[in-house]
Design a protein around this motif. Structure first.
Motif, mmCIF file in Angstrom:
data_model
loop_
_atom_site.group_PDB
_atom_site.id
_atom_site.type_symbol
_atom_site.label_atom_id
_atom_site.label_comp_id
_atom_site.label_asym_id
_atom_site.label_seq_id
_atom_site.Cartn_x
_atom_site.Cartn_y
_atom_site.Cartn_z
ATOM 1 N N PHE A 112 8.855 1.149 -9.533
ATOM 2 C CA PHE A 112 7.695 0.900 -8.687
ATOM 3 C C PHE A 112 6.969 -0.378 -9.102
ATOM 4 O O PHE A 112 6.530 -1.170 -8.250
ATOM 5 C CB PHE A 112 6.733 2.095 -8.743
ATOM 6 N N GLU A 113 6.807 -0.598 -10.385
ATOM 7 C CA GLU A 113 6.105 -1.788 -10.876
ATOM 8 C C GLU A 113 6.847 -3.066 -10.483
ATOM 9 O O GLU A 113 6.236 -4.067 -10.100
ATOM 10 C CB GLU A 113 5.950 -1.710 -12.403
ATOM 11 N N GLU A 114 8.176 -3.036 -10.569
ATOM 12 C CA GLU A 114 8.960 -4.214 -10.194
ATOM 13 C C GLU A 114 8.805 -4.516 -8.697
ATOM 14 O O GLU A 114 8.668 -5.677 -8.292
ATOM 15 C CB GLU A 114 10.438 -3.980 -10.539
ATOM 16 N N GLU A 115 8.825 -3.468 -7.897
ATOM 17 C CA GLU A 115 8.664 -3.649 -6.454
ATOM 18 C C GLU A 115 7.277 -4.202 -6.123
ATOM 19 O O GLU A 115 7.127 -5.121 -5.294
ATOM 20 C CB GLU A 115 8.882 -2.322 -5.727
ATOM 21 N N LEU B 5 0.826 -1.205 0.000
ATOM 22 C CA LEU B 5 0.000 0.000 0.000
ATOM 23 C C LEU B 5 0.860 1.255 0.000
ATOM 24 O O LEU B 5 0.549 2.248 -0.676
ATOM 25 C CB LEU B 5 -0.936 -0.009 1.216
ATOM 26 N N LEU B 6 1.956 1.215 0.752
ATOM 27 C CA LEU B 6 2.845 2.370 0.806
ATOM 28 C C LEU B 6 3.474 2.645 -0.560
ATOM 29 O O LEU B 6 3.528 3.801 -1.012
ATOM 30 C CB LEU B 6 3.946 2.126 1.849
ATOM 31 N N VAL B 7 3.929 1.577 -1.224
ATOM 32 C CA VAL B 7 4.533 1.742 -2.552
ATOM 33 C C VAL B 7 3.504 2.299 -3.529
ATOM 34 O O VAL B 7 3.812 3.180 -4.352
ATOM 35 C CB VAL B 7 5.105 0.402 -3.061
ATOM 36 N N GLU B 8 2.276 1.800 -3.451
ATOM 37 C CA GLU B 8 1.216 2.286 -4.353
ATOM 38 C C GLU B 8 0.911 3.766 -4.099
ATOM 39 O O GLU B 8 0.697 4.541 -5.045
ATOM 40 C CB GLU B 8 -0.038 1.444 -4.175
ATOM 41 N N GLN B 9 0.902 4.152 -2.809
ATOM 42 C CA GLN B 9 0.633 5.553 -2.491
ATOM 43 C C GLN B 9 1.754 6.466 -2.985
ATOM 44 O O GLN B 9 1.501 7.543 -3.539
ATOM 45 C CB GLN B 9 0.454 5.705 -0.978
ATOM 46 N N VAL B 10 3.001 6.022 -2.774
ATOM 47 C CA VAL B 10 4.133 6.832 -3.239
ATOM 48 C C VAL B 10 4.113 6.946 -4.758
ATOM 49 O O VAL B 10 4.359 8.020 -5.322
ATOM 50 C CB VAL B 10 5.462 6.220 -2.745
ATOM 51 N N ARG B 11 3.818 5.836 -5.425
ATOM 52 C CA ARG B 11 3.756 5.870 -6.898
ATOM 53 C C ARG B 11 2.673 6.831 -7.372
ATOM 54 O O ARG B 11 2.865 7.591 -8.336
ATOM 55 C CB ARG B 11 3.477 4.464 -7.434
ATOM 56 N N LEU B 12 1.500 6.814 -6.694
ATOM 57 C CA LEU B 12 0.408 7.698 -7.078
ATOM 58 C C LEU B 12 0.792 9.168 -6.894
ATOM 59 O O LEU B 12 0.551 10.009 -7.783
ATOM 60 C CB LEU B 12 -0.836 7.366 -6.257
ATOM 61 N N ARG B 13 1.413 9.469 -5.743
ATOM 62 C CA ARG B 13 1.816 10.853 -5.492
ATOM 63 C C ARG B 13 2.893 11.303 -6.486
ATOM 64 O O ARG B 13 2.882 12.437 -6.962
ATOM 65 C CB ARG B 13 2.329 10.988 -4.061
ATOM 66 N N LEU B 14 3.814 10.403 -6.773
ATOM 67 C CA LEU B 14 4.878 10.748 -7.707
ATOM 68 C C LEU B 14 4.333 10.979 -9.109
ATOM 69 O O LEU B 14 4.758 11.892 -9.810
ATOM 70 C CB LEU B 14 5.932 9.639 -7.724
#
Length: 564
Positions: free
Chosen positions: A380-383, A201-210
């Motif tokens: 981000f996608e790889e992570e 969820l954290l990675v998805e949120q960071v990706r969205l903000r970025l």
């Protein structure tokens, strides 16, 4: 099936200079004697020594007495020495395995030693591992409370929320030890999955903000955000520095306390060693009489008794023990403060490094600018792909564990155990001359509530039905059956012998039975201990023998406390 057996109990009172040693057969044992002859004292002391406190008081008993209980777990010998509040465990070679002054620490260790992994819920809704109280609960009929409709066997059971159903399910096999092993594995997997889901969820949120701030058309750097970071980091590092100073001051005070305790312990131990040297000298064979330095009178060895070295040494030993317990608490506090200080220091160093980078020429925006939005999105996608794969693997493992648990707690298994319990109860009730109409509606925790003299007999039939299932094909432990004083609520000349005959003949198999009874019986028991004198359980003529048994254990405890 694990087999627990009592071997012996030794009781010794320094205050009375009396002692008693009782051995037990691995089969049927009878403690017989009138009121106040010590039956309940022996039985209660077995459980108190092992960390379970029965309801009822020990009348006119030396609270400072030492008890030593020897037992076996799957034929391996152990001994526990208890002198309030100390408990020490020894192996079959007499080596000290564990020593503590706290009931909670002992309860945890004793359960681990037994492999007793029953998980209960305490009054704070936290999951805890059950201790000796729960282990012995289904197998001990205490004359002070257990012969009635409530489970008033051990004190302090209110620590747990509704423990009885879980305890009975555990020992009868409804939810056996394997269930709790699997359930523990399942909880571990769930915690791991929750951690990975949070990371995802954290990675998805960071990706969205970025993606909102850094479109794929080109990178963008915001100077205002950079200045805000500098201000925030400076504030954080100032706050951490103040906290570090407070923690250091607290740590200095605690270390001074530890040093003071070390000095006090050294002084007490040195005095104790001098007492021991003087005692050995006075006990040694020498021809010289002792001369009093004040009056010049000469004394032979009887003068040793007047010096009271033994009592003085015991006072010093108790002082040393208490000081060392305080030292352990102080050292634990020092370690906790050191950990807190270490964490603060690590955060301080980490933030300081970030601050140095922020203040330098390297700016995070330049890195993003160099990478480009497309490269960041790919990372981000790889992570996310890796995290999803881990979640899938854990889900498969949880499904496998759930399948194994379902087999253990199947409705067929539970129904079989409950059916055997009801059949056994009906058979036992019939042998004990009890008429009970609602046996087909009984559950494992449904203690009978019958008035009059039939009440204790119905309770005995109920326990017998529980014991039958505990020793059946789904049982996991064989625990001694301890029954104290079945002569309850006016059992007549017909029914009391019937109860004793039932205990002697019906409760067979690989069970160890310890029965405390007031009257003699014609029934056969493998070992009979006869008690006759009121309030004279301990005997002067057994003092030397029991003291020789207990002293080596005390010496090892004393040596350990001095060296540690």
């Amino acid at each position: 099936m694990k087999i627990f057996r009592f071997k012996s109990i030794s009781l010794l009172s320094h205050a009375e200079k009396k002692a008693r040693r009782i051995t037990f057969s691995p089969h049927r044992n009878l403690l017989v004697g009138g009121n106040h002859t010590g039956k309940s004292t022996i039985i209660k002391s077995l459980f108190i020594t092992l960390g379970a406190y029965p309801e009822g008081k020990l009348s006119r008993w030396d609270v400072g007495a030492i008890t030593l209980v020897s037992f076996t777990i799957n034929e391996k010998n152990y001994s526990v020495l208890y002198q309030k509040p100390l408990r020490a465990l020894f192996d079959d070679k007499g080596s000290l395995l564990f020593l503590t002054f706290k009931d909670g620490e002992w309860g945890t260790y004793f359960s681990q030693l037994l492999g007793f992994n029953l998980a209960l819920t305490d009054k704070n809704n936290e999951t805890v591992i059950a201790d000796a109280r729960a282990f012995f609960l289904p197998f001990y009929i205490n004359q002070d409370g257990s012969w009635f409709s409530g489970w008033n066997t051990f004190r302090y059971m209110g620590q747990y929320k509704s423990p009885v159903p879980s305890v009975l399910d555990y020992f009868t096999g409804v939810k056996p030890p394997e269930y709790y092993e699997l359930n523990s594995m399942r909880r571990t997997k769930l915690f791991s999955r929750a951690d990975i889901v949070r990371d995802k969820l954290l990675v998805e949120q960071v990706r969205l903000r970025l993606s909102n701030k850094l479109p794929l058309s080109g990178p963008k750097v915001v100077p205002e955000a950079f200045e805000q970071d500098i201000s925030r980091l400076t504030s954080e590092i100032t706050e951490l520095n103040a906290k570090q100073e407070d923690k250091r001051n607290e740590l200095v005070r605690l270390r001074e306390t530890v040093s003071s305790l070390f000095l006090q312990i050294q002084m007490a131990d040195e005095a104790l060693r001098n007492y021991k040297k003087d005692t050995r000298y006075l006990q040694s064979d020498h021809d010289l009489d002792l001369t009093c330095p004040t009056c010049g009178a000469e004394h032979n060895k009887i003068f040793f008794d007047l010096l009271s070295f033994t009592d003085d040494a015991r006072v010093l030993f108790d002082l040393s023990v208490r000081l060392k317990e305080d030292l352990i608490d102080a050292q634990n506090k020092v370690r906790l403060k050191e950990v807190d200080l270490k964490i603060l220091n690590e955060n301080y160093v980490r933030i300081n490094k970030i601050l140095e980078i922020k203040r330098g020429d390297l700016i995070f925006g330049d890195v993003i600018l160099g990478m480009g939005g497309e490269a960041a999105s790919l990372a981000f996608e790889e992570e996310l792909s890796e995290l999803k794969s881990k979640i899938k693997e854990i889900n498969i493992e949880i499904e496998s564990i759930d399948a194994d648990i379902a087999v253990l707690v199947s409705r067929k298994r539970s129904s079989e155990i409950l059916s055997n319990f009801r059949i056994s109860f009906e058979k036992s009730a019939s042998l004990l001359n009890v008429s009970f109409e609602n046996s087909k509606k009984m559950n494992l925790s449904s203690r009978p509530d019958v008035s009059g003299s039939a009440g204790p007999r119905s309770i005995l039939a109920y326990y017998a039905a529980i014991w039958s299932n505990c020793s059946g094909k789904y049982g996991s432990f064989s625990v001694p059956l301890v029954i104290d004083s079945p002569q309850q609520q006016g059992q007549d000349e017909e029914n009391l012998p019937r109860m004793i005959a039932f205990i002697s003949s019906h409760l067979l198999g690989n069970k160890q039975i310890i029965l405390g009874a007031e009257a003699t019986t014609q029934e056969t028991f493998d070992h009979v201990v006869r008690l006759s004198a009121e309030y004279r359980l301990l005997q002067e003529d057994e003092w030397d023998e029991v003291k020789d048994i207990i002293d080596p254990f005390l010496e090892k405890i004393h040596k350990y406390t001095i060296e540690n």
